[in-house]
Design a protein around this motif. Sequence first.
Motif, PDB file in Angstrom:
ATOM      1  N   GLY A  64      32.369  27.993  -6.966  1.00  0.00           N
ATOM      2  CA  GLY A  64      31.569  28.854  -7.831  1.00  0.00           C
ATOM      3  C   GLY A  64      31.632  30.344  -7.549  1.00  0.00           C
ATOM      4  N   LEU A  65      32.652  30.788  -6.779  1.00  0.00           N
ATOM      5  CA  LEU A  65      32.695  32.205  -6.426  1.00  0.00           C
ATOM      6  C   LEU A  65      34.132  32.667  -6.190  1.00  0.00           C
ATOM      7  N   ARG A 100      36.054  25.304  -9.078  1.00  0.00           N
ATOM      8  CA  ARG A 100      35.450  23.994  -8.810  1.00  0.00           C
ATOM      9  C   ARG A 100      35.603  23.559  -7.364  1.00  0.00           C
ATOM     10  N   GLY A 101      36.456  24.277  -6.577  1.00  0.00           N
ATOM     11  CA  GLY A 101      36.488  23.978  -5.158  1.00  0.00           C
ATOM     12  C   GLY A 101      37.795  24.332  -4.486  1.00  0.00           C
ATOM     13  N   ILE A 102      37.701  24.933  -3.325  1.00  0.00           N
ATOM     14  CA  ILE A 102      38.860  25.265  -2.506  1.00  0.00           C
ATOM     15  C   ILE A 102      38.402  25.276  -1.055  1.00  0.00           C
ATOM     16  N   VAL A 103      39.354  25.101  -0.139  1.00  0.00           N
ATOM     17  CA  VAL A 103      39.089  25.238   1.288  1.00  0.00           C
ATOM     18  C   VAL A 103      40.074  26.261   1.834  1.00  0.00           C
ATOM     19  N   HIS A 104      39.584  27.167   2.679  1.00  0.00           N
ATOM     20  CA  HIS A 104      40.498  28.157   3.261  1.00  0.00           C
ATOM     21  C   HIS A 104      40.117  28.436   4.702  1.00  0.00           C
ATOM     22  N   ALA A 105      41.052  29.061   5.404  1.00  0.00           N
ATOM     23  CA  ALA A 105      40.842  29.527   6.775  1.00  0.00           C
ATOM     24  C   ALA A 105      41.409  30.922   6.874  1.00  0.00           C
ATOM     25  N   GLU A 106      40.826  31.719   7.764  1.00  0.00           N
ATOM     26  CA  GLU A 106      41.327  33.072   8.005  1.00  0.00           C
ATOM     27  C   GLU A 106      41.551  33.228   9.505  1.00  0.00           C
ATOM     28  N   ASP A 107      42.812  33.290   9.890  1.00  0.00           N
ATOM     29  CA  ASP A 107      43.200  33.288  11.294  1.00  0.00           C
ATOM     30  C   ASP A 107      43.473  34.705  11.773  1.00  0.00           C
ATOM     31  N   LYS A 128      31.868  29.514 -15.776  1.00  0.00           N
ATOM     32  CA  LYS A 128      33.191  29.645 -15.142  1.00  0.00           C
ATOM     33  C   LYS A 128      33.253  28.967 -13.778  1.00  0.00           C
ATOM     34  N   ARG A 129      32.181  28.315 -13.365  1.00  0.00           N
ATOM     35  CA  ARG A 129      32.138  27.771 -12.007  1.00  0.00           C
ATOM     36  C   ARG A 129      32.995  26.524 -11.821  1.00  0.00           C
ATOM     37  N   ASP A 130      33.478  25.962 -12.900  1.00  0.00           N
ATOM     38  CA  ASP A 130      34.298  24.752 -12.798  1.00  0.00           C
ATOM     39  C   ASP A 130      35.765  25.032 -13.118  1.00  0.00           C
ATOM     40  N   ILE A 131      36.174  26.309 -13.102  1.00  0.00           N
ATOM     41  CA  ILE A 131      37.574  26.629 -13.389  1.00  0.00           C
ATOM     42  C   ILE A 131      38.455  26.218 -12.211  1.00  0.00           C
ATOM     43  N   ASP A 132      39.766  26.170 -12.440  1.00  0.00           N
ATOM     44  CA  ASP A 132      40.698  25.802 -11.382  1.00  0.00           C
ATOM     45  C   ASP A 132      40.703  26.874 -10.289  1.00  0.00           C
ATOM     46  N   PRO A 133      40.842  26.476  -9.025  1.00  0.00           N
ATOM     47  CA  PRO A 133      40.981  27.461  -7.955  1.00  0.00           C
ATOM     48  C   PRO A 133      42.284  28.233  -8.097  1.00  0.00           C
ATOM     49  N   ALA A 134      42.303  29.456  -7.568  1.00  0.00           N
ATOM     50  CA  ALA A 134      43.482  30.315  -7.680  1.00  0.00           C
ATOM     51  C   ALA A 134      43.463  31.344  -6.566  1.00  0.00           C
ATOM     52  N   PHE A 135      44.604  31.982  -6.340  1.00  0.00           N
ATOM     53  CA  PHE A 135      44.715  33.025  -5.316  1.00  0.00           C
ATOM     54  C   PHE A 135      45.629  34.128  -5.843  1.00  0.00           C
ATOM     55  N   HIS A 136      45.200  35.381  -5.683  1.00  0.00           N
ATOM     56  CA  HIS A 136      45.998  36.533  -6.108  1.00  0.00           C
ATOM     57  C   HIS A 136      45.987  37.578  -4.997  1.00  0.00           C
ATOM     58  N   HIS A 137      47.179  38.060  -4.657  1.00  0.00           N
ATOM     59  CA  HIS A 137      47.334  39.056  -3.593  1.00  0.00           C
ATOM     60  C   HIS A 137      47.854  40.363  -4.182  1.00  0.00           C
ATOM     61  N   PHE A 138      47.277  41.475  -3.728  1.00  0.00           N
ATOM     62  CA  PHE A 138      47.734  42.802  -4.122  1.00  0.00           C
ATOM     63  C   PHE A 138      48.028  43.593  -2.854  1.00  0.00           C
ATOM     64  N   PRO A 168      42.145  38.876 -11.725  1.00  0.00           N
ATOM     65  CA  PRO A 168      41.358  38.106 -12.690  1.00  0.00           C
ATOM     66  C   PRO A 168      39.881  38.093 -12.324  1.00  0.00           C
ATOM     67  N   MET A 169      39.086  38.842 -13.055  1.00  0.00           N
ATOM     68  CA  MET A 169      37.647  38.913 -12.845  1.00  0.00           C
ATOM     69  C   MET A 169      36.947  38.265 -14.036  1.00  0.00           C
ATOM     70  N   TYR A 170      35.757  37.734 -13.798  1.00  0.00           N
ATOM     71  CA  TYR A 170      35.027  37.019 -14.844  1.00  0.00           C
ATOM     72  C   TYR A 170      33.709  37.715 -15.176  1.00  0.00           C
ATOM     73  N   SER A 171      33.517  38.903 -14.595  1.00  0.00           N
ATOM     74  CA  SER A 171      32.407  39.791 -14.923  1.00  0.00           C
ATOM     75  C   SER A 171      32.961  41.210 -14.906  1.00  0.00           C
ATOM     76  N   SER A 172      32.336  42.098 -15.663  1.00  0.00           N
ATOM     77  CA  SER A 172      32.686  43.510 -15.585  1.00  0.00           C
ATOM     78  C   SER A 172      32.165  44.045 -14.251  1.00  0.00           C
ATOM     79  N   LEU A 173      33.065  44.629 -13.421  1.00  0.00           N
ATOM     80  CA  LEU A 173      32.653  45.054 -12.083  1.00  0.00           C
ATOM     81  C   LEU A 173      33.510  46.203 -11.576  1.00  0.00           C
TER      82      LEU A 173
END
Length: 289
Positions: A64-65, A100-107, A128-138, A168-173
């Motif tokens: 959800g985030l 809808r769900g992801i697991v991550h680690a930061e080493d 939008k809390r049930d959308i597919d997980p995704a990752f974008h790097h800049f 990809p943002m889902y709110s104006s920010l």
Amino acid sequence: MSKARSIANVLTAKPAALAGISVWRALPRRELRRVGPFVFLDHFGPVESGRPAPDYVGPHPHTGLQTVTYLFSGEIEHRDTLGTVQRIRPGAANWMTAGRGIVHAEDPQPEAGPRHGVQAWVGLPPDKRDIDPAFHHFDAEQLPVWQQDDARIRLLAGSLGTQHVPAPMYSSLVYAEIELNGSVRLMLDAAHELALYVAEGAVRVEGSEPQSQHALVQLGEGDTLQLSSEAPARLMLLGGEHLPEPTTIWWNFITDTVESGRALQARWEAGGFPQLHVPGHDDAGPAAI
């Protein structure tokens, strides 16, 4: 006619423990649960590279985030159940959409020097809390950076003035780092809820008393912002449109209700999530939904 934003409230980030290191937690607070869609802000470091590297944040779930870890110095390696392996370096922005769900680690990468930075969470709207997980790097070179008056500004997400980041943002920010040594006047979206976090140094807002390191400065309404500093300062500007209800933060999840958050946490602790692999963490255990 333009209206200058003044200070509405000032909070001081509170010390907290995370994975063996101390952090300063600016959000959430009882007095201020969120700023626009931003629901979480931790400031960590500098963590000296000579100390034993803790398991900074081992494999853990989110729903959800969106998360973003931004570094001023040092390096961290992001790994997640999408198969992502991405080194985070100063000036770069890594946006992970949990949906809808992801697991991550930061080493942590101790050989790269002291780790110093901030991690923020942006809540997804209820639809939008049930959308597919995704990752974008800049990479740092892909993000807008410009000099304005006595400030160097790096935009990490959303829009500020004429600049925009296509994350990809889902709110104006807006989410930006401001390195200030003097004064600057910014044009802002008047509809946004906004705050400043003082990561280093001290800053004045519209000629007010200086706000020092670890201050979270909630801003009032308006479409301009006048900042000044008497010495180098580093600020994070964050906020946007109000996050719609229902919105509940429970552990690492954003859900509609406390009950659903408790159910997700119990499911994780019981190993009830489908088993997916976090690269480099063979013992990651239960992974994304």
